[in-house]
Design a protein around this motif. Structure first.
Motif, mmCIF file in Angstrom:
data_model
loop_
_atom_site.group_PDB
_atom_site.id
_atom_site.type_symbol
_atom_site.label_atom_id
_atom_site.label_comp_id
_atom_site.label_asym_id
_atom_site.label_seq_id
_atom_site.Cartn_x
_atom_site.Cartn_y
_atom_site.Cartn_z
ATOM 1 N N ASP A 50 40.629 6.051 -26.404
ATOM 2 C CA ASP A 50 40.887 4.835 -25.638
ATOM 3 C C ASP A 50 41.287 5.226 -24.220
ATOM 4 O O ASP A 50 42.024 6.199 -24.001
ATOM 5 C CB ASP A 50 42.011 4.028 -26.274
ATOM 6 N N LEU A 51 40.790 4.455 -23.238
ATOM 7 C CA LEU A 51 41.098 4.717 -21.834
ATOM 8 C C LEU A 51 41.707 3.469 -21.220
ATOM 9 O O LEU A 51 41.126 2.370 -21.326
ATOM 10 C CB LEU A 51 39.835 5.107 -21.061
ATOM 11 N N ALA A 52 42.861 3.622 -20.588
ATOM 12 C CA ALA A 52 43.520 2.490 -19.937
ATOM 13 C C ALA A 52 42.819 2.167 -18.626
ATOM 14 O O ALA A 52 42.163 3.018 -18.020
ATOM 15 C CB ALA A 52 44.989 2.819 -19.678
ATOM 16 N N GLU A 53 42.960 0.925 -18.165
ATOM 17 C CA GLU A 53 42.381 0.541 -16.874
ATOM 18 C C GLU A 53 42.843 1.513 -15.786
ATOM 19 O O GLU A 53 44.035 1.806 -15.654
ATOM 20 C CB GLU A 53 42.801 -0.882 -16.517
ATOM 21 N N GLY A 54 41.879 2.045 -15.009
ATOM 22 C CA GLY A 54 42.187 2.968 -13.920
ATOM 23 C C GLY A 54 42.309 4.421 -14.347
ATOM 24 O O GLY A 54 42.444 5.313 -13.499
ATOM 25 N N GLU A 55 42.238 4.704 -15.659
ATOM 26 C CA GLU A 55 42.367 6.087 -16.136
ATOM 27 C C GLU A 55 41.109 6.883 -15.792
ATOM 28 O O GLU A 55 39.982 6.378 -15.857
ATOM 29 C CB GLU A 55 42.606 6.107 -17.643
ATOM 30 N N ASN A 56 41.313 8.160 -15.432
ATOM 31 C CA ASN A 56 40.191 9.008 -15.055
ATOM 32 C C ASN A 56 39.300 9.325 -16.241
ATOM 33 O O ASN A 56 39.777 9.539 -17.367
ATOM 34 C CB ASN A 56 40.677 10.326 -14.445
ATOM 35 N N VAL A 67 37.857 4.377 -15.015
ATOM 36 C CA VAL A 67 37.307 3.175 -15.640
ATOM 37 C C VAL A 67 37.843 1.939 -14.919
ATOM 38 O O VAL A 67 39.010 1.871 -14.535
ATOM 39 C CB VAL A 67 37.630 3.111 -17.145
ATOM 40 N N LYS A 68 36.968 0.960 -14.725
ATOM 41 C CA LYS A 68 37.341 -0.254 -14.012
ATOM 42 C C LYS A 68 38.265 -1.140 -14.847
ATOM 43 O O LYS A 68 39.099 -1.869 -14.307
ATOM 44 C CB LYS A 68 36.083 -1.042 -13.639
ATOM 45 N N LYS A 69 38.089 -1.097 -16.168
ATOM 46 C CA LYS A 69 38.961 -1.832 -17.081
ATOM 47 C C LYS A 69 39.117 -0.984 -18.345
ATOM 48 O O LYS A 69 38.409 0.006 -18.542
ATOM 49 C CB LYS A 69 38.377 -3.203 -17.414
ATOM 50 N N ASN A 78 29.224 3.998 -18.352
ATOM 51 C CA ASN A 78 28.132 4.119 -17.390
ATOM 52 C C ASN A 78 28.566 3.544 -16.051
ATOM 53 O O ASN A 78 29.748 3.244 -15.840
ATOM 54 C CB ASN A 78 26.867 3.428 -17.925
ATOM 55 N N GLU A 79 27.615 3.379 -15.127
ATOM 56 C CA GLU A 79 27.946 2.929 -13.775
ATOM 57 C C GLU A 79 28.546 1.529 -13.739
ATOM 58 O O GLU A 79 29.164 1.140 -12.730
ATOM 59 C CB GLU A 79 26.701 2.986 -12.883
ATOM 60 N N ASN A 80 28.396 0.776 -14.808
ATOM 61 C CA ASN A 80 28.937 -0.586 -14.844
ATOM 62 C C ASN A 80 30.436 -0.618 -15.126
ATOM 63 O O ASN A 80 31.102 -1.607 -14.816
ATOM 64 C CB ASN A 80 28.203 -1.416 -15.896
ATOM 65 N N ASN A 81 30.956 0.443 -15.741
ATOM 66 C CA ASN A 81 32.384 0.434 -16.054
ATOM 67 C C ASN A 81 33.147 1.656 -15.521
ATOM 68 O O ASN A 81 34.327 1.814 -15.816
ATOM 69 C CB ASN A 81 32.598 0.287 -17.578
ATOM 70 N N ILE A 82 32.470 2.510 -14.738
ATOM 71 C CA ILE A 82 33.138 3.644 -14.089
ATOM 72 C C ILE A 82 32.992 3.493 -12.582
ATOM 73 O O ILE A 82 31.914 3.157 -12.080
ATOM 74 C CB ILE A 82 32.534 4.998 -14.518
ATOM 75 N N LYS A 83 34.061 3.772 -11.847
ATOM 76 C CA LYS A 83 34.043 3.696 -10.384
ATOM 77 C C LYS A 83 34.452 5.045 -9.800
ATOM 78 O O LYS A 83 35.354 5.713 -10.312
ATOM 79 C CB LYS A 83 34.983 2.602 -9.887
ATOM 80 N N THR A 84 33.786 5.432 -8.729
ATOM 81 C CA THR A 84 34.085 6.692 -8.059
ATOM 82 C C THR A 84 35.521 6.738 -7.551
ATOM 83 O O THR A 84 36.106 5.700 -7.216
ATOM 84 C CB THR A 84 33.121 6.923 -6.882
ATOM 85 N N ASN A 85 36.071 7.947 -7.464
ATOM 86 C CA ASN A 85 37.374 8.157 -6.825
ATOM 87 C C ASN A 85 37.234 8.576 -5.364
ATOM 88 O O ASN A 85 38.245 8.766 -4.679
ATOM 89 C CB ASN A 85 38.157 9.260 -7.559
ATOM 90 N N GLY A 352 21.771 8.598 -16.933
ATOM 91 C CA GLY A 352 23.096 8.891 -17.467
ATOM 92 C C GLY A 352 24.123 9.355 -16.459
ATOM 93 O O GLY A 352 25.231 9.735 -16.840
ATOM 94 N N ILE A 353 23.791 9.314 -15.149
ATOM 95 C CA ILE A 353 24.741 9.722 -14.112
ATOM 96 C C ILE A 353 25.385 8.468 -13.532
ATOM 97 O O ILE A 353 24.684 7.569 -13.038
ATOM 98 C CB ILE A 353 24.041 10.542 -13.020
ATOM 99 N N SER A 354 26.706 8.404 -13.561
ATOM 100 C CA SER A 354 27.404 7.156 -13.239
ATOM 101 C C SER A 354 28.010 7.122 -11.848
ATOM 102 O O SER A 354 28.129 6.057 -11.247
ATOM 103 C CB SER A 354 28.520 6.904 -14.273
ATOM 104 N N THR A 355 28.464 8.270 -11.352
ATOM 105 C CA THR A 355 29.137 8.337 -10.058
ATOM 106 C C THR A 355 28.662 9.569 -9.309
ATOM 107 O O THR A 355 28.006 10.453 -9.875
ATOM 108 C CB THR A 355 30.663 8.445 -10.229
ATOM 109 N N LEU A 356 29.039 9.650 -8.028
ATOM 110 C CA LEU A 356 28.673 10.828 -7.247
ATOM 111 C C LEU A 356 29.379 12.074 -7.765
ATOM 112 O O LEU A 356 28.805 13.162 -7.773
ATOM 113 C CB LEU A 356 29.004 10.600 -5.765
ATOM 114 N N GLU A 357 30.622 11.928 -8.241
ATOM 115 C CA GLU A 357 31.305 13.090 -8.816
ATOM 116 C C GLU A 357 30.567 13.604 -10.051
ATOM 117 O O GLU A 357 30.432 14.817 -10.250
ATOM 118 C CB GLU A 357 32.753 12.735 -9.210
ATOM 119 N N ASP A 358 30.095 12.684 -10.877
ATOM 120 C CA ASP A 358 29.310 13.033 -12.060
ATOM 121 C C ASP A 358 28.083 13.841 -11.635
ATOM 122 O O ASP A 358 27.756 14.884 -12.221
ATOM 123 C CB ASP A 358 28.893 11.738 -12.763
#
Length: 496
Positions: A50-56, A67-69, A78-85, A352-358
């Motif tokens: 389980d990942l809390a909102e904002g957890e890496n 994660v956005k939520k 995926n890119e819909n629920n992960i945001k770059t740092n 399968g790549i979600s962010t630039l860090e990925d």
């Protein structure tokens, strides 16, 4: 295939599906059961906890965003629920690591062309290079004319390289054009070069001739079409002279330490950082240990993994140059009002790549684990052996052209989606998955997808080393067989 998923690093809180995994599938990961809440496409990630909102989200042992939520164990990430740092410029601290390689020198050789200045080429081709886009039609006709006359025999290829530039440019753009064209003219893969100018362009042929510095006048000829009555006949006369000279060249044994290879990826997917890119990393370390040279570019695709490269810099001066390399590109993005983290393409995301860090943490694996020995600006040429970093964007053709222009003999190009293009040196496509290799045999030269199937990485690398040596010795890759050869020059400023 027995493996259904891969947890890349023990610290990761996600795993990657090797095959499509239907919703409801139960997996045992590190002794714990994980039930998938969604169908996970091959190459994509699912949460191991389980990942809390904002957890890496941790992949490759590093954060690839947050994660956005809140997400549940077994969810598709995926890119819909992960945001770059990523955001803006950063301050960096030099924390050097030991990057010595414990790889023996095997004293291997390839068959190459030794040039009069001591440089070595892996091809012996006739190139026709325009100083300005206005003569693109002429250079194409000249190349076709020489191919008709010679039947394409006697040299490895006869090619023209049209481009849009050489006039109506100012400042850095104009210098970039001159540098890339200079680097082409002096490249050892060319046994002869005809430089074709118009006569009234900004990139004046006489000024460009001086810009070349020292060059072999028997191997490089100039034609200014406004100064002759029949540009085709005059061009053919010069090409015949170049052909006569180049067609006498022969391959000789050359130490592998002379080989210079560019490292590039494009159309990446979730397997890129698992198969093809680590394979190139293992090869890069091997070649460096033999005294050879590899070059990593695509600076925006280092964002998020840049500290790994910085801490492998051999000296503090190289660290400072790498910081400048990264921050200059970030400032370029910001100066145009663009965020620094919005890089993955639609194809990357589908793979399968979600962010630039990925993307970056997979991308930078292409350069292995050796010390960074050199840092180059765009259009600069190699000065030191070993692993080098080169300033260029992620765009496939611009970056591949830059790699060739710095002096690389071959560009190794990993891809999970596939692409047919090639720049003006052999552009070897390495697939990240077997399906692509099977579906596009006319594009893909080497399949790294077997690494997640039944072949150990070390065994694949031994086959790859042998293949690269064969290519360096003259075996054509697919872009050469099909005549896919292009150049692209980086442009930033105004067009007059």
């Amino acid at each position: 295939m027995k493996t259904k998923y891969l947890k890349i690093n023990p610290a990761d809180n996600v795993a990657v599906a090797i095959v499509e995994l239907p919703a409801g599938t139960t997996l045992t990961v590190d002794g714990k059961e994980v039930v998938l809440n969604d169908t996970i496409p091959a190459g994509h990630k699912f949460a191991l906890q389980d990942l809390a909102e904002g957890e890496n989200v941790i992949k490759y042992g590093y954060p690839i965003g947050h994660v956005k939520k809140a997400q549940k164990q077994g969810d598709w990430l995926n890119e819909n629920n992960i945001k770059t740092n990523l955001a803006g410029l950063l301050e960096y601290t030099y924390n050097p690591v030991n990057a010595e390689l414990n790889i023996p020198n095997r004293n291997l050789t390839f068959k190459g062309y030794r040039r009069s200045n001591g440089q070595v080429g892996v091809r012996n081709e006739i190139w026709i290079v325009p100083t300005v886009g206005c003569v693109n039609g002429i250079v194409g006709q000249l190349a076709e004319g020489l191919r008709r006359e010679t039947g394409g025999k006697g040299v490895d290829a006869i090619a023209a390289f049209p481009h849009n530039y050489g006039c109506s440019q100012l400042g850095e753009d104009h210098e970039n054009t001159k540098k890339i064209l200079r680097d082409m003219v002096l490249h050892p893969n060319a046994g002869g070069v005809l430089v074709v100018g118009l006569g009234c362009e900004n990139n004046q042929p006489d000024v460009f001739r001086e810009f070349l510095g020292e060059y072999d006048q028997e191997r490089v000829k100039f034609l200014v079409v406004q100064k002759v009555e029949d540009e085709y006949e005059e061009g053919m006369k010069l090409l015949r002279q170049l052909y006569e000279k180049a067609s006498q060249d022969v391959r000789t044994d050359v130490p592998l330490s002379e080989l210079r290879v560019g490292l590039k990826c494009g159309g990446s997917d979730g397997f890129s950082g698992i198969t093809a890119n680590p394979l190139l990393g293992m090869f890069s370390d091997f070649l460096v240990a033999q005294g050879g040279t590899t070059v990593l570019t695509e600076v925006p695709e280092m964002f998020g993994a840049e500290t790994i490269l910085m801490n492998r810099c051999r000296t503090r001066e190289l660290f400072d140059q790498t910081v400048k390399l990264i921050n200059d590109f970030k400032e370029y993005f910001l100066s145009h009002g663009e965020p620094v983290g919005e890089n993955p393409s639609p194809g990357n995301k589908a793979g399968g790549i979600s962010t630039l860090e990925d993307k970056a943490l997979g991308c930078t694996q292409k350069c292995g684990k050796s010390y960074v020995q050199g840092v180059m600006g765009y259009g600069e040429r190699l000065q030191v052996k070993g692993l080098n970093l080169l300033s260029a964007p992620g765009n496939d053709l611009v970056a591949a052209t830059a790699l060739a222009s710095c002096g690389c003999h071959i560009v190794l190009f990993t891809t999970g989606r596939g692409t047919p293009f090639g720049t003006y040196v052999p552009t070897m496509k390495v697939s990240t998955n077997s399906a692509l290799a099977h579906n596009k045999p006319g594009w893909i030269d080497f399949n790294a997808g077997v690494i997640v199937e039944d072949e150990p990485m070390e065994q694949t690398c031994e086959r790859f080393i042998d293949y690269v040596i064969r290519v360096a010795s003259g075996e054509p890759v697919n872009n050469e067989k099909k005549g896919y050869r292009e150049i692209a020059i980086f442009k930033n400023g105004v067009t007059l």
